[in-house]
Design a protein around this motif. Structure first.
Motif, mmCIF file in Angstrom:
data_model
loop_
_atom_site.group_PDB
_atom_site.id
_atom_site.type_symbol
_atom_site.label_atom_id
_atom_site.label_comp_id
_atom_site.label_asym_id
_atom_site.label_seq_id
_atom_site.Cartn_x
_atom_site.Cartn_y
_atom_site.Cartn_z
ATOM 1 N N LEU A 146 73.604 8.981 79.427
ATOM 2 C CA LEU A 146 72.651 10.103 79.188
ATOM 3 C C LEU A 146 72.509 10.599 80.705
ATOM 4 N N GLN A 177 74.561 10.268 83.122
ATOM 5 C CA GLN A 177 75.826 10.810 83.741
ATOM 6 C C GLN A 177 76.175 12.213 82.896
ATOM 7 N N ALA A 178 75.825 12.358 81.596
ATOM 8 C CA ALA A 178 76.167 13.539 81.204
ATOM 9 C C ALA A 178 75.212 14.534 81.666
ATOM 10 N N SER A 205 75.850 15.901 85.359
ATOM 11 C CA SER A 205 77.133 16.593 85.752
ATOM 12 C C SER A 205 76.766 17.854 85.111
ATOM 13 N N GLY A 206 75.633 18.436 84.614
ATOM 14 C CA GLY A 206 75.538 19.767 84.269
ATOM 15 C C GLY A 206 75.431 19.806 82.603
ATOM 16 N N SER A 207 74.617 21.042 82.094
ATOM 17 C CA SER A 207 74.284 21.203 80.909
ATOM 18 C C SER A 207 74.077 22.666 80.247
ATOM 19 N N PRO A 208 74.810 23.199 79.566
ATOM 20 C CA PRO A 208 74.520 24.726 79.359
ATOM 21 C C PRO A 208 72.844 24.686 78.976
#
Lengths: 910, 315
Positions: free
Chosen positions: A499, A501-502, A505-508
């Motif tokens: 979670l 790392q995800a 690294s950015g999320s829409p």
């Protein structure tokens, strides 16, 4: 199965009957194994309109709260409901109450082909006034749209009056013990409106009511099954909606109530209670008046509250006067305790009522109930069995009923004994579960399957199986699959690491939220700028105002100077005039500027208001627009594609339909001809069959008669045959004896003397002739015997052949055979007679010969040849002249007239 | 002598498309005069095309009728098995050939290193939009393709990641020996991508032949009988499956996994149900994808190297 429930509120935010029941119902459904999601409106501060929040209740069902405005915007509400449906994917939607949710929600459900069940708790589908109560607390009829329009007009009038507080659409007029809420004039106006004597806005109200009724009727027609919780409501709604509304009583949760201590077990005065909202149509003031008239030792406990502060204040004042106790608001959890403190419950409703839950809760606690005598309440309470009824709104009658309970020995105990256990909420959940199952089954049967290439079908089925899952189940499935994928790829990580790392690294989604924040910041800044501009404009307007006032003063002074101009010089006068004109121009300009500034100010104020509203809606709008833009584009593309496909299909279908119609016409014409011909043929066939039947019947009758006759003939023939056999045997013995005698005579003749004068050769020739004749007869008799056997065999075979289909044979063969036999028997009799005659002639010849030739001892011997009588002759056969053929008659004649021709010709004929 | 070509057109009820495409193709084959074969495989499962083709194109087109609709990949294999020519040209019914398109393809296949070729496939005839002229790359952990604008003046063969399934030429026996398209990807889409990537990773080449031009009226077939949401789901599921099949480094796998995890989170939070469905469909086929991956055996190129080699802009 997933059940979606729509209701207008839920505890703890709303604790009224339907809301509390819906909560218990959802819990019961969960216990029955259903997955339940409730959609309910709410109005909480700080939330964007139509935004949704989901919570999971401890008992295992979910609740999604939709933030609503009042009245709800149907378009926004429809989108919110659509999002709920797409996310939760219920198999069935159960509408408990649609108020605040808008009927547009039903359209959304219908568009998704989800079956719906509606349980009516009041008259919502027909009337805005859910309890059919006029503002003057008089009920009106379900479907009376004219009165509904007047009620709306009257409510509008009441809303404009001050001092009524949250009146809930009703006022107390002429209620004893309560101050008149309205002045004389307002009361008269209200009455005039309700009597239809005030036109102001009535026509508009009528149109609105009519329109609502039509929309509701159409909308609720989309619901699969309609239920109502009382028979009264089912009948009236069914009639108004023009469709079947079934009675399905509501259940209650009773486990926490059934173990309460018995009523009247405390030894004190009777404890009378009221539990419910303190609204005028609930009639609490009637109960207070009745209690005031009760001259017996008793207590009155009133539990409940409402926002109608004026009415509650009046109730409190009156309660204090009569010694009743007002306990105020209560929670559902306190109900057992409240009921434990009461001996009986009173429901003094002034409206037509439905099926109050509180009555069943009181029954569950073994408390009798006194209710207003209305059509609906008579379904809940049996007078004199588990409670008492009293005239609606009649404090005297209620007081008398209460007095009976105190005074009549055994009445209270009788009522307690008469209470039946109310329907349980679990039983209600099971009944609805059955309905859900039926509806889902019907929907599956009705759902047309799309025609896809066979190679795509397995994939489409997999897609459909995923598509029906609620979003959280889908998400869970994906998460579970991702875990496997991680293991498979050898990249599995702890969820927290993953979670971190995800997300890092950015999320829409995060980008979207940041965009929203930036947009909100920009809006705030714009608002501040506009506020500043507005202040500036107001300052400017103030300055203009000052300038204008100053200019007007100067102009006034100048005017005065001009008026007194006689004393001034011409130059001064001109200057004054010019100055005045300049000032007037300046004043006009200032006025124009002021007007412009005012306009700008108004615009700014409006803009500011709008901007504030926009700011409130910004988050929702931004979320919706970004999220929906893609969907809308997608939908538009799809719609265009669908439209093209539909057009193509429609063209094809049109052509096919025309062709089909043509074919159908031809086929119909052809069918008609065929049918006519077939009818004719059937008539003919029926006539033939009838004739054949008659013929067969006749044949059968003939056959039966023939069989009977044949059997009789056969019996006769057998008897005749036996007689003939006996005769034949006798004849054979006679002939044998004759032959021996003849042989002896011949020897004697050849060796003996002949008397004188006699010609022995003559007698001799005669004897020989007789002998030869006898021999021929013997042969004939044998032949005849053989023929008789043949005939008998024929008759036997005919008799054996009796059976289905042999009638024709019997009819044809049997009469002929019988006639032949009868003829043969007649012939035999003739022959026997004839033979006897012959024998007598032979005897006479022999006697004469003996007398001439033989010695006395020989003569004695010959005389001893006296013929012994033969066996009795058989009865002459009965010859039916109808059956005997002309040939047979003729053959009988031949027998008699021509003994030599015996059997020679007839044999062939027979 | 030039190699013979077996042209196979898997078709549904595409009579309107075939009306336009077959005459052009027949003219081309007759002009080439190499006794090429032309076969239409009726994949409707309803025998809708045989009589119609016999009437419209008597004696010029062989029709094979499949008893049931098996999909594009199976229909192609059916047609290929019954062919006799060395080369197999697969065409979609909505592909309209331009004169002289065939010979350059045949000539390109002379090179044994070339696994397959495609003509320049112009989307609806637009010279700026060559469907074949694209590159594939892994961007942010996701396998994506980027359309490139072709050089209209160049006639040199260009490496491309995969031959376009709607207009591709392979060696018939080699194609059949490899089992045709991977059934993992049924019912449609991305079979050709997988075929091309496999070829590149095995050290072979896939080329676009600019001197051979055809027009493609995209999704004129499947799109007419299958709802768009299913088509999109098949595309997105197969994108993941092909990626999983060819992922060959721990780093790439990790990057892809993180991207997918993030996409799932975003889709879940944002109520984007369709994306979740695409992922779920792919994840349901994870086992089959693993089996397919193990059947690939040893490769000469990594996925990354293959994508670089197949990049038209580097050609």
């Amino acid at each position: 199965m997933r059940i979606g429930i729509f209701v207008h509120g839920l505890p703890p935010r709303s604790t009224h009957g339907v809301e509390s029941h819906t909560q218990a119902f959802a819990e019961a459904l969960v216990r029955e194994g259903y997955s339940v999601e409730v959609l309910a409106p709410c109005c909480l501060p700080g939330r964007a309109l139509y935004s949704q929040r989901r919570e999971v209740r401890g008992s295992g069902y979910g609740v999604t709260w939709v933030q609503v405005a009042s009245p709800a915007d149907p378009r926004h509400m429809a989108r919110a409901v659509g999002a709920f449906l797409d996310r939760e994917r219920p198999d069935v939607v159960h509408l408990q109450h649609m108020i605040h949710l808008s009927a547009a929600a039903i359209e959304e459900v219908e568009q998704r082909k989800i079956p719906m069940v509606y349980t009516a708790h009041d008259f919502y589908p027909v009337h805005e006034t859910l309890n059919l109560m006029r503002p003057d607390l008089m009920p009106f009829e379900c479907g009376d749209l004219e009165m509904q329009a007047r009620v709306n007009q009257a409510r509008g009038f009441l809303d404009k009056l001050s001092g009524l507080g949250d009146h809930h659409g009703t006022v107390l007029l002429d209620q004893p013990g309560f101050a008149d809420q309205l002045g004389e004039a307002s009361a008269a106006t209200l009455r005039a409106i309700l009597d239809g004597q005030r036109d102001g806005g009535l026509e508009e109200a009528r149109n609105e009511v009519r329109l609502r009724a039509e929309v509701m009727r159409e909308t609720f027609a989309k619901v699969g099954r309609h239920f109502a919780t009382s028979g009264m409501l089912a009948r009236r709604l069914g009639s108004a909606l023009g469709r079947a509304v079934e009675l399905r009583p509501s259940g209650i949760r009773s486990d926490h109530l059934s173990a309460l201590p018995p009523a009247c077990s405390h030894g004190g005065p009777l404890r009378i209670g009221f539990i419910g909202g303190l609204l005028k149509h609930k009639g609490v003031h009637v109960l207070l008046e009745a209690f005031a008239q009760l001259d017996r030792s008793a207590e009155l406990h009133i539990h409940g509250a409402s926002h109608d502060r004026v009415y509650v204040r009046l109730l409190r004042e009156r309660a204090a006067e009569v010694g009743a106790v007002m306990h105020g608001e209560y929670s559902r959890g306190e109900l057992p305790e409240i009921l434990a403190g009461l001996d009986l419950l009173v429901v003094p409703s002034l409206w037509i009522e439905n099926a109050p839950y509180v009555i069943r809760e009181a029954f569950a606690a073994h408390r009798p109930v006194l209710v207003s005598d209305t059509e609906a309440l008579r379904e809940s309470v049996r007078d004199g069995e588990d409670g008492l009824l009293f005239a609606q709104g009649d404090a005297v009658a209620l007081s008398a009923a209460l007095r009976r309970l105190v005074d009549e020995d055994g009445l209270f105990g009788h009522l307690v004994t008469g209470i039946n256990a109310p329907l349980s909420i679990d039983a209600e959940a099971r009944a609805y579960g059955q309905t859900y199952g039926d509806l889902v089954h019907e929907a599956q049967v009705e759902k047309p399957l799309p025609v896809l290439p066979a190679s795509v079908e397995p994939f489409a089925e997999r897609y459909a199986a995923l598509e029906i899952l609620p979003t959280r189940d889908l998400f869970e499935k994906v998460q579970s699959g991702l875990e496997k994928l991680g293991t498979c790829m050898g990249v599995a990580q702890a969820p927290a690491d993953l979670l971190t790392q995800a997300v890092s690294s950015g999320s829409p989604t995060r980008d979207l939220l940041l965009d929203h924040d930036r947009a909100l910041e920009w809006l705030r800044k714009s608002l501040a700028d506009m506020e500043h501009a507005r202040e500036e404009m107001e300052k400017r307007a103030g300055w203009f105002q000052e300038q204008l006032a100053s200019a007007e003063k100067r102009a006034q002074w100048l005017s005065q100077q001009v008026d007194h101009g006689e004393s001034t010089t011409g130059v001064e006068r001109d200057w004054l005039k010019e100055s005045k004109q300049d000032l007037e121009q300046e004043r006009d300009w200032l006025r124009r500027q002021q007007a412009e500034t005012e306009k700008t100010n108004v615009w700014l104020r409006e803009s500011l208001d709008q901007a504030e509203q926009e700011a409130q809606k910004m988050r929702e709008w931004a979320e919706d627009s970004i999220q929906k833009a893609g969907e809308e584009t997608e939908k538009a593309n799809q719609a265009m594609r669908d439209a093209a496909a539909e057009t193509e299909k429609a063209n094809a279908a049109g052509a096919e339909a025309a062709e089909d119609a043509q074919k159908a016409q031809e086929w119909t014409a052809e069918s008609r001809e065929q049918t006519t011909a077939e009818n004719e043929w059937l008539k003919e066939t029926a006539e033939e069959l009838r004739r054949e039947n008659l013929w067969l019947q006749e044949k059968a009758d003939d056959g039966d008669a023939a069989i009977t006759a044949a059997q009789a003939s056969a019996t006769e023939a057998t008897r005749a045959l036996a007689a003939l056999g006996q005769e034949r045997e006798w004849m054979r013995g006679v002939l044998e004896s004759r032959q021996q005698e003849l042989r002896w005579i011949r020897e004697r003749l050849t060796g003996g003397a002949v008397p004188e004068g006699e010609d022995p050769s003559k007698d001799h020739a005669a004897i020989f002739a007789a002998h030869e004749a006898l021999e021929r007869e013997l042969v004939a008799m044998r032949s005849h015997e053989q023929w008789l056997y043949t005939e008998l065999a024929t008759i036997a075979s005919i008799l054996e052949s009796q059976g289905p289909g042999s009638e024709a044979l019997v009819a044809d063969e049997l009469p002929r055979a019988l006639a032949s036999m009868r003829a043969a028997a007649a012939r035999s009799m003739g022959e026997l007679v004839w033979r006897r005659k012959e024998m007598l002639a032979a005897r006479e010849g022999s006697d004469r010969l003996l007398a001439r030739l033989a010695a006395p001892e020989l003569a004695d011997r010959i005389r001893s040849w006296e013929l012994t009588p033969g066996p009795p002759a058989p009865l002459p056969p009965v010859v039916d002249p109808e059956l005997a053929s002309p040939e047979e008659k003729e053959s009988e004649g031949l027998h008699r007239s021509a003994p030599d021709g015996i059997l020679s010709d007839d044999e062939d004929e027979s | 002598m030039s190699q013979r070509v077996a042209v196979v057109i898997p078709a549904l009820d595409d009579r309107d498309l075939l009306t336009q495409s077959l005459p052009l193709l027949i003219d081309e084959l007759e002009a080439r005069g190499c006794d090429d074969e032309l076969t239409v495989v009726d994949d409707t499962g309803q025998d809708l095309l045989a009589a119609w083709i016999a009437e419209r194109f008597p004696g010029r087109v062989r029709v094979i009728v499949r008893e049931s609709c098996g999909g594009f990949a199976k229909a192609l294999v059916t047609g290929a098995r019954l062919g006799t020519a060395e080369l197999l040209l697969c065409l979609n019914p909505d592909v309209r050939v331009r004169p002289g398109f065939l010979t350059p393809l045949v000539e390109a296949m002379v090179d044994p290193e070339v696994h397959s070729v495609s003509p320049r496939v112009l989307l609806n005839g637009d010279v700026q939009r060559a469907e074949t002229h694209q590159r594939m790359l892994v961007d942010g952990g996701r396998l994506v393709s980027q359309p490139l604008t072709p050089d209209p003046d160049s006639s040199e063969p260009v490496p491309i990641p995969f031959p376009l399934g709607g207009a591709m030429m392979v060696r018939r026996e080699e194609f059949l020996a490899e089992g045709g398209f991977d059934p993992l990807l049924a019912p449609f889409y991305f079979e050709d991508t997988d075929l091309g990537l496999t070829a590149w990773r095995r050290g072979r080449k896939v080329l676009e032949i600019p001197s051979s031009v055809v027009e493609h009226h995209h999704r004129g077939t499947i799109g007419r009988v299958v709802p768009e949401k299913l088509v999109r789901a098949a595309i997105e599921r197969n994108r993941l499956l092909v990626h999983w099949k060819h992922l060959d480094s721990k780093t790439a796998a990790h990057e892809h996994y993180l991207a997918l995890y993030r996409d799932a989170l975003d889709a879940g939070i944002g109520d984007r149900r369709e994306e979740l469905i695409w992922m779920a469909l792919a994840l349901e086929d994870l086992e089959a994808a693993t089996a397919s991956r193990s059947r690939l055996g040893s490769m000469q190129r990594t996925l990354e190297a293959a994508l670089v080699a197949a990049d038209p802009s580097r050609g």
